[in-house]
Design a protein around this motif. Sequence first.
Motif, PDB file in Angstrom:
ATOM      1  N   GLU A  93       0.822  -1.218   0.000  1.00 28.03           N
ATOM      2  CA  GLU A  93       0.000   0.000   0.000  1.00 28.03           C
ATOM      3  C   GLU A  93       0.857   1.269   0.000  1.00 28.03           C
ATOM      4  O   GLU A  93       0.413   2.307  -0.494  1.00 28.03           O
ATOM      5  CB  GLU A  93      -1.031   0.014   1.141  1.00 28.03           C
ATOM      6  N   THR A 138       1.524   2.367  -3.585  1.00 24.53           N
ATOM      7  CA  THR A 138       0.420   2.994  -4.320  1.00 24.53           C
ATOM      8  C   THR A 138       0.510   4.521  -4.273  1.00 24.53           C
ATOM      9  O   THR A 138      -0.034   5.198  -5.131  1.00 24.53           O
ATOM     10  CB  THR A 138      -0.964   2.553  -3.774  1.00 24.53           C
ATOM     11  N   LEU A 139       1.203   5.063  -3.282  1.00 24.89           N
ATOM     12  CA  LEU A 139       1.340   6.530  -3.227  1.00 24.89           C
ATOM     13  C   LEU A 139       2.190   7.031  -4.394  1.00 24.89           C
ATOM     14  O   LEU A 139       2.060   8.191  -4.821  1.00 24.89           O
ATOM     15  CB  LEU A 139       1.927   6.979  -1.872  1.00 24.89           C
ATOM     16  N   THR A 169      -0.304   7.376  -7.430  1.00 22.48           N
ATOM     17  CA  THR A 169      -1.126   8.600  -7.449  1.00 22.48           C
ATOM     18  C   THR A 169      -0.240   9.826  -7.692  1.00 22.48           C
ATOM     19  O   THR A 169      -0.636  10.748  -8.412  1.00 22.48           O
ATOM     20  CB  THR A 169      -1.957   8.732  -6.158  1.00 22.48           C
ATOM     21  N   ARG A 173      -0.683  12.365 -10.914  1.00 19.28           N
ATOM     22  CA  ARG A 173      -0.786  13.837 -10.872  1.00 19.28           C
ATOM     23  C   ARG A 173       0.323  14.482 -11.707  1.00 19.28           C
ATOM     24  O   ARG A 173       0.125  15.534 -12.321  1.00 19.28           O
ATOM     25  CB  ARG A 173      -0.752  14.337  -9.419  1.00 19.28           C
ATOM     26  N   GLY A 207      -3.141   9.377   5.557  1.00 20.89           N
ATOM     27  CA  GLY A 207      -2.644   8.612   4.404  1.00 20.89           C
ATOM     28  C   GLY A 207      -2.219   9.553   3.299  1.00 20.89           C
ATOM     29  O   GLY A 207      -2.535   9.360   2.128  1.00 20.89           O
ATOM     30  N   ALA A 208      -1.485  10.607   3.690  1.00 18.21           N
ATOM     31  CA  ALA A 208      -1.157  11.701   2.766  1.00 18.21           C
ATOM     32  C   ALA A 208      -0.213  11.256   1.652  1.00 18.21           C
ATOM     33  O   ALA A 208      -0.194  11.868   0.579  1.00 18.21           O
ATOM     34  CB  ALA A 208      -0.519  12.849   3.543  1.00 18.21           C
ATOM     35  N   GLY A 209       0.563  10.206   1.880  1.00 20.16           N
ATOM     36  CA  GLY A 209       1.528   9.774   0.867  1.00 20.16           C
ATOM     37  C   GLY A 209       2.465  10.913   0.517  1.00 20.16           C
ATOM     38  O   GLY A 209       3.012  11.584   1.390  1.00 20.16           O
ATOM     39  N   ASP A 248       1.070   9.747   7.836  1.00 23.93           N
ATOM     40  CA  ASP A 248       1.274   8.501   7.078  1.00 23.93           C
ATOM     41  C   ASP A 248       2.295   7.670   7.864  1.00 23.93           C
ATOM     42  O   ASP A 248       2.765   8.096   8.935  1.00 23.93           O
ATOM     43  CB  ASP A 248       1.760   8.791   5.635  1.00 23.93           C
ATOM     44  N   TYR A 249       2.662   6.502   7.369  1.00 22.84           N
ATOM     45  CA  TYR A 249       3.653   5.662   8.039  1.00 22.84           C
ATOM     46  C   TYR A 249       4.954   6.455   8.231  1.00 22.84           C
ATOM     47  O   TYR A 249       5.270   7.350   7.429  1.00 22.84           O
ATOM     48  CB  TYR A 249       3.963   4.434   7.183  1.00 22.84           C
ATOM     49  N   SER A 266       2.991   7.612  11.685  1.00 23.07           N
ATOM     50  CA  SER A 266       2.368   6.516  12.438  1.00 23.07           C
ATOM     51  C   SER A 266       1.383   5.817  11.511  1.00 23.07           C
ATOM     52  O   SER A 266       0.847   6.437  10.591  1.00 23.07           O
ATOM     53  CB  SER A 266       1.592   7.095  13.631  1.00 23.07           C
ATOM     54  N   SER A 267       1.119   4.547  11.807  1.00 21.31           N
ATOM     55  CA  SER A 267      -0.052   3.954  11.158  1.00 21.31           C
ATOM     56  C   SER A 267      -1.258   4.703  11.709  1.00 21.31           C
ATOM     57  O   SER A 267      -1.326   4.953  12.922  1.00 21.31           O
ATOM     58  CB  SER A 267      -0.159   2.466  11.506  1.00 21.31           C
ATOM     59  N   VAL A 268      -2.195   5.059  10.849  1.00 20.92           N
ATOM     60  CA  VAL A 268      -3.366   5.812  11.338  1.00 20.92           C
ATOM     61  C   VAL A 268      -4.182   4.982  12.318  1.00 20.92           C
ATOM     62  O   VAL A 268      -4.898   5.536  13.162  1.00 20.92           O
ATOM     63  CB  VAL A 268      -4.273   6.309  10.182  1.00 20.92           C
ATOM     64  N   GLU A 289      -7.836  10.628   1.321  1.00 23.97           N
ATOM     65  CA  GLU A 289      -8.055  10.279  -0.093  1.00 23.97           C
ATOM     66  C   GLU A 289      -7.251   9.024  -0.417  1.00 23.97           C
ATOM     67  O   GLU A 289      -6.029   8.995  -0.210  1.00 23.97           O
ATOM     68  CB  GLU A 289      -7.598  11.450  -0.980  1.00 23.97           C
ATOM     69  N   GLY A 290      -7.927   8.002  -0.927  1.00 21.67           N
ATOM     70  CA  GLY A 290      -7.223   6.771  -1.322  1.00 21.67           C
ATOM     71  C   GLY A 290      -6.706   5.980  -0.140  1.00 21.67           C
ATOM     72  O   GLY A 290      -5.700   5.272  -0.257  1.00 21.67           O
ATOM     73  N   LEU A 291      -7.378   6.070   1.000  1.00 15.23           N
ATOM     74  CA  LEU A 291      -6.905   5.368   2.202  1.00 15.23           C
ATOM     75  C   LEU A 291      -7.875   4.295   2.686  1.00 15.23           C
ATOM     76  O   LEU A 291      -7.444   3.183   3.028  1.00 15.23           O
ATOM     77  CB  LEU A 291      -6.667   6.376   3.344  1.00 15.23           C
TER      78      LEU A 291
HETATM   79  C1  LIG Z   1      -3.201   5.279  -2.733  1.00 14.83           C
HETATM   80  S1  LIG Z   1      -2.039   6.003  -1.618  1.00 14.83           S
HETATM   81  C2  LIG Z   1      -2.791   7.619  -1.491  1.00 14.83           C
HETATM   82  C3  LIG Z   1      -1.816   8.630  -1.037  1.00 14.83           C
HETATM   83  C4  LIG Z   1      -2.345  10.065  -1.126  1.00 14.83           C
HETATM   84  N1  LIG Z   1      -3.526  10.258  -0.343  1.00 14.83           N
HETATM   85  C5  LIG Z   1      -2.604  10.424  -2.576  1.00 14.83           C
HETATM   86  O1  LIG Z   1      -3.778  10.613  -2.936  1.00 14.83           O
HETATM   87  O2  LIG Z   1      -1.632  10.490  -3.326  1.00 14.83           O
HETATM   88  C6  LIG Z   1      -2.449   5.234  -0.060  1.00 14.83           C
HETATM   89  C7  LIG Z   1      -1.729   5.846   1.119  1.00 14.83           C
HETATM   90  O3  LIG Z   1      -2.277   5.356   2.341  1.00 14.83           O
HETATM   91  C8  LIG Z   1      -1.208   5.112   3.219  1.00 14.83           C
HETATM   92  N2  LIG Z   1      -1.676   4.137   4.220  1.00 14.83           N
HETATM   93  C9  LIG Z   1      -2.281   2.948   3.999  1.00 14.83           C
HETATM   94  N3  LIG Z   1      -2.566   2.350   5.177  1.00 14.83           N
HETATM   95  C10 LIG Z   1      -2.140   3.200   6.141  1.00 14.83           C
HETATM   96  C11 LIG Z   1      -2.138   3.154   7.563  1.00 14.83           C
HETATM   97  N4  LIG Z   1      -2.639   2.111   8.244  1.00 14.83           N
HETATM   98  N5  LIG Z   1      -1.592   4.191   8.244  1.00 14.83           N
HETATM   99  C12 LIG Z   1      -1.063   5.263   7.582  1.00 14.83           C
HETATM  100  N6  LIG Z   1      -1.049   5.363   6.241  1.00 14.83           N
HETATM  101  C13 LIG Z   1      -1.574   4.331   5.535  1.00 14.83           C
HETATM  102  C14 LIG Z   1      -0.102   4.581   2.346  1.00 14.83           C
HETATM  103  O4  LIG Z   1       1.166   4.642   2.963  1.00 14.83           O
HETATM  104  C15 LIG Z   1      -0.242   5.538   1.154  1.00 14.83           C
HETATM  105  O5  LIG Z   1       0.487   6.714   1.350  1.00 14.83           O
END
Ligand SMILES: C[S@@+](CC[C@H](N)C(=O)[O-])C[C@H]1O[C@@H](n2cnc3c(N)ncnc32)[C@H](O)[C@@H]1O
Length: 265
Positions: A8, A11-12, A15, A19, A86-88, A108-109, A128-130, A150-152
Amino acid sequence: MKVTFTKERETLLATLYGRALDARSRDPILGDTMASSTVDRIDYDFGRLKMTPSLARNVAVRAKHFDNWARAFLANHPRATVVHLGAGLDTRLWRIDPGPDVLWFDVDYPDVVELRHELYPEHQTIGSSVTEPGWETQIPADRPTLLLAEGLSMYLTPDGGHALFRRLTDHFGQGELAFDSFNSLAIKLQKRNPPVRASGATLIWAIDDPHEIEQANPRLHLVEALQALYAPGTQRLTFGYRLVAQLVRPFKRMRNLSFYLRYRF
Ligand SMILES: C[S@@+](CC[C@H](N)C(=O)[O-])C[C@H]1O[C@@H](n2cnc3c(N)ncnc32)[C@H](O)[C@@H]1O
């Protein structure tokens, strides 16, 4: 800068690259030139993600939609807190440029926020993990708060997602929660989506009815549930995309594949 994320986290990069491709196109939807220059600074084989120009337009439409919701919230609450979950490597903070009266936290992580600090100007992050309880206590809870993800949601478990939303609404007291969701059919179909396949990420949480979120957390009240297939901005997607969206409209599970959701608390 070499980046070796998988699952996961990877995946950042999809996206971000989406963009960037949008910004480099002839008629950008989002115009995120910072994403484009960031891609140039990362040593990673972006071709591996199989992000196509048409998928990139979808990424841009979704990002623009959440930018617009964030701008609207900040117009109503100029002294707000924004918690971007999950800002990536999203550059929303600089796209929106909210000014000094807004507190903004990108979460984000830990390894992801570390990379944000290497690539981006000084900004506030929480690594941190959310779903790990406790990180939210670092953020003051005395302002209207926008929780934006978004996308989380699809990467969380249902129990983990509900517990996260309960913890955040308890801590922050007052504000809005905005996020996108996939239904159970979308979770199945997305397993075939090239960037998701390339990353090996597992999509888990299917939300078939946006009211599920209210039932699990009575403090949340649904304000808007927009079908992503027909949301504002989708008229700028490819002809093929728009044709398929119209053909599947009679079928509820298809037209409800993904929602852009906004709740008040
Ligand atoms: C598809 S990406 C989207 C990133 C960003 N929001 C964007 O639109 O570009 C998913 C994001 O969720 C984060 N993510 C997934 N599970 C997470 C968790 N349990 N804690 C923190 N971040 C998490 C990933 O690290 C990744 O940055």
